[in-house]
Scaffold this active site. Structure first.
Site, PDB file in Angstrom:
ATOM      1  N   CYS B 188       0.847  -1.194   0.000  1.00 52.51           N
ATOM      2  CA  CYS B 188       0.000   0.000   0.000  1.00 52.51           C
ATOM      3  C   CYS B 188       0.887   1.249   0.000  1.00 52.51           C
ATOM      4  O   CYS B 188       0.570   2.254  -0.617  1.00 52.51           O
ATOM      5  CB  CYS B 188      -0.903   0.030   1.238  1.00 52.51           C
ATOM      6  SG  CYS B 188      -1.877  -1.453   1.485  1.00 52.51           S
ATOM      7  N   HIS B 192       1.079   5.122  -1.296  1.00 51.90           N
ATOM      8  CA  HIS B 192       0.522   5.956  -0.229  1.00 51.90           C
ATOM      9  C   HIS B 192       1.432   6.053   0.990  1.00 51.90           C
ATOM     10  O   HIS B 192       0.968   6.354   2.091  1.00 51.90           O
ATOM     11  CB  HIS B 192      -0.854   5.433   0.184  1.00 51.90           C
ATOM     12  CG  HIS B 192      -1.874   5.485  -0.912  1.00 51.90           C
ATOM     13  ND1 HIS B 192      -2.360   6.674  -1.415  1.00 51.90           N
ATOM     14  CD2 HIS B 192      -2.495   4.511  -1.620  1.00 51.90           C
ATOM     15  CE1 HIS B 192      -3.238   6.404  -2.381  1.00 51.90           C
ATOM     16  NE2 HIS B 192      -3.326   5.111  -2.527  1.00 51.90           N
ATOM     17  N   ARG B 237     -12.998  -0.066  -1.736  1.00 51.82           N
ATOM     18  CA  ARG B 237     -11.744   0.621  -2.077  1.00 51.82           C
ATOM     19  C   ARG B 237     -10.534  -0.264  -1.790  1.00 51.82           C
ATOM     20  O   ARG B 237      -9.623  -0.368  -2.603  1.00 51.82           O
ATOM     21  CB  ARG B 237     -11.643   1.933  -1.298  1.00 51.82           C
ATOM     22  CG  ARG B 237     -10.344   2.682  -1.410  1.00 51.82           C
ATOM     23  CD  ARG B 237     -10.045   3.177  -2.812  1.00 51.82           C
ATOM     24  NE  ARG B 237      -9.273   2.218  -3.622  1.00 51.82           N
ATOM     25  CZ  ARG B 237      -8.795   2.464  -4.832  1.00 51.82           C
ATOM     26  NH1 ARG B 237      -8.994   3.629  -5.411  1.00 51.82           N
ATOM     27  NH2 ARG B 237      -8.124   1.562  -5.490  1.00 51.82           N
ATOM     28  N   CYS B 241      -7.663  -1.745  -4.387  1.00 48.00           N
ATOM     29  CA  CYS B 241      -6.224  -1.507  -4.245  1.00 48.00           C
ATOM     30  C   CYS B 241      -5.444  -2.813  -4.377  1.00 48.00           C
ATOM     31  O   CYS B 241      -4.458  -2.878  -5.107  1.00 48.00           O
ATOM     32  CB  CYS B 241      -5.912  -0.875  -2.891  1.00 48.00           C
ATOM     33  SG  CYS B 241      -6.255   0.895  -2.816  1.00 48.00           S
TER      34      CYS B 241
END
Lengths: 231, 280
Positions: B188, B192, B237, B241
């Site tokens: 992730c 991010h 969401r 991802c």
């Protein structure tokens, strides 16, 4: 791998024992005793993360395009482990291991590294299709697997690329289309950790995502003097 | 009598505060922009303009009707259900989830808690379409979830970390966030993490979990996704991802999902929620 597994197993056994004890003492709380979950609070955060991933967190049996399963994708190899542990800032010792392993992983095309068709390379560089699995599976019979380059790199000037990676605009013009350049570009595409340990760039050749022919087209897009990248 | 009062009180609160008497999701977003001038928050002027007319707001209003209507085999409303702040309390509930619930001995998110309410209180079977259909603005789930979330618009994210399980799940979620895996070696954090703030994937400016005033928009779900023309959930969401990362499917309602949601909500702590948000 073995080390990690046995350590993890020992931790699991310990928490399972605790969960059993708690379950016996629990009595009326059916929710707690029905599913004999280990006590998450007795695990390290890494043990718990691995436990959650491999015990119900992911659809592990799901078959992937490369002929394995999601379980294989979620299992970390050495480079992934070292880069995770160091949060992408490997120690000097790890750097040595990563670079050596990455270099050893590279397979070269028979008959030397050659440039393909820059037009095909342009399409591949733009495309992000391929290898997505889960609620939707990319069907490789319907479309060619893309190279994802533009997500992170500016390359041509006709489209907007990302900036996670360096700009590659004019790459062949400034570096020249020499044997040395071709070898370097091939190796970076195949396994970029051979030069940049713990880079975020995917190992496009090593992972099997890009086949030899696709790599040759992407390389042509970057290095061919006729490619718009070098105009 | 007391029971009647308990039901009536939160209802009155809902009637007073609905329709965004204080501030709209657009107000919250513009407030963040004024404060930060963030290139992540300002990247789509169209979305900033459209958020006040977000179709998700109507999805939420429909959810309010569903929430209050007697439904299911037991023919009762959801007003006696506990979303973490006591039976029937929806005001401020969404910004304090995921959290630990003693009745299930688990850390649960809003979606899981809605399922729990529908199956235990209203008596729906787990495979009833009302429970099973999770995605799309036309689903009961998205309507009810958006309604409850709207009642936290503008409030600071504040997921509790007082129970040891809440801490364990949050910490495991952070491990998962930074864990590199899959065919493309992504985590992730690749998109991010601390190094990714305001970098671009193609033209899209990225937010980082280490910049809470950006991150609050990233985790403000339900949101209307313009590209999909539907209100989408936090779990939707996360699933997307992992799909993009080329791992495989993370399971709905799993503890792994709760861990990720616990981490990502904690990372936005103190920043105002934009509910429902509008995204590309």
């Amino acid at each position: 791998m073995l080390m990690k597994k046995s350590r993890f197993a020992a931790g699991l056994a310990a928490v399972a024992a605790i969960a059993l004890l708690a379950g016996c003492a629990g009595g009326t709380d059916t929710a707690a005793s029905a599913d004999a979950k280990p006590d998450y609070t007795k695990m390290t955060s890494k043990e718990l993360a691995d436990h959650l991933i491999f015990n119900g967190g992911f659809n592990l049996a799901h078959e992937t395009q490369e002929g394995t399963t999601v379980a294989a994708r979620m299992t970390q190899d050495n480079i992934q482990k070292m880069c995770t542990e160091s949060r992408n800032k490997p120690t000097p010792e790890q750097v040595g291991k990563i670079v050596a392993e990455a270099r050893a992983s590279i397979k070269y095309p028979e008959g030397g590294i050659k440039l393909g068709d820059w037009k095909k390379g342009r399409d591949l560089a733009w495309s992000g299709f391929g290898y997505r699995a889960g609620h939707n599976n990319d069907n490789h019979a319907s479309r060619e697997v893309g190279a994802n380059c533009y997500n992170c790199h500016q390359i041509g000037t006709d489209r907007t690329g990302g900036n996670f990676g360096p700009s590659l605009t004019g790459y062949g013009k400034t570096r020249g289309n020499t044997e040395g350049t071709r070898k370097f570009v091939y190796e970076v595409i195949y396994n970029a950790h051979s030069y940049f340990p713990c880079t975020i760039m995917p190992r496009m050749g090593y992972s099997g995502m890009l086949k030899e022919e696709s790599i040759s087209h992407v390389m042509a897009y970057l290095l061919d003097p006729e490619s718009p990248v070098n105009k | 009598m007391i029971r009647k009062l308990l039901v009536a009180m939160p209802l009155a609160a809902v009637m007073v505060t609905s329709a965004y008497a204080e501030q709209t999701p657009g107000d919250v977003l513009r407030g963040l922009i004024d404060r930060t001038q963030s290139p992540y928050l300002t990247q789509s002027p169209q979305n900033v303009q459209m958020i006040d007319d977000s179709p998700a707001i109507w999805t939420g209003y429909e959810g309010g009707d569903l929430f209050k209507a007697p439904r299911g085999p037991n023919n009762v409303s959801m007003e006696s259900c506990d979303f973490g702040k006591g039976p029937g309390v929806v005001k401020g509930a969404a910004v304090e989830l995921p959290r630990y619930f003693a009745d299930t001995n688990k850390v649960m998110d809003l979606e899981g808690r809605i399922v729990h309410c529908m199956t235990t209180v209203q008596g729906f079977a787990k495979d009833d379409p009302a429970v099973r259909t999770r995605h799309g603005s036309n689903s009961d789930m998205m309507k009810i979830m958006t309604y409850i979330a709207m009642e936290s618009n503008g409030m600071p994210w504040n997921p509790p970390l007082s129970h040891p399980l809440e801490v364990a799940m949050r910490d495991a979620g952070e491990e998962m966030f930074f864990r590199r895996q899959g065919l493309m070696d992504f985590s992730c954090a690749t998109c991010h993490g601390p190094d990714a703030s305001h970098k671009r994937i193609r033209a899209s400016v990225m937010s980082s979990s280490s910049v809470p005033s950006d991150w609050t928009k990233s985790i403000s779900w339900p949101a209307f996704r313009v590209g999909q023309q539907h209100a989408r959930s936090p779990q939707n969401r996360v699933r997307g991802c992992y799909w993009q990362m080329r791992t495989g499917q993370i399971r709905q309602d799993s503890d792994a999902m709760m861990a990720i949601l616990s981490y990502w909500t904690d990372a936005a702590r103190g920043q105002p929620a934009i509910l429902p948000d509008m995204k590309r």
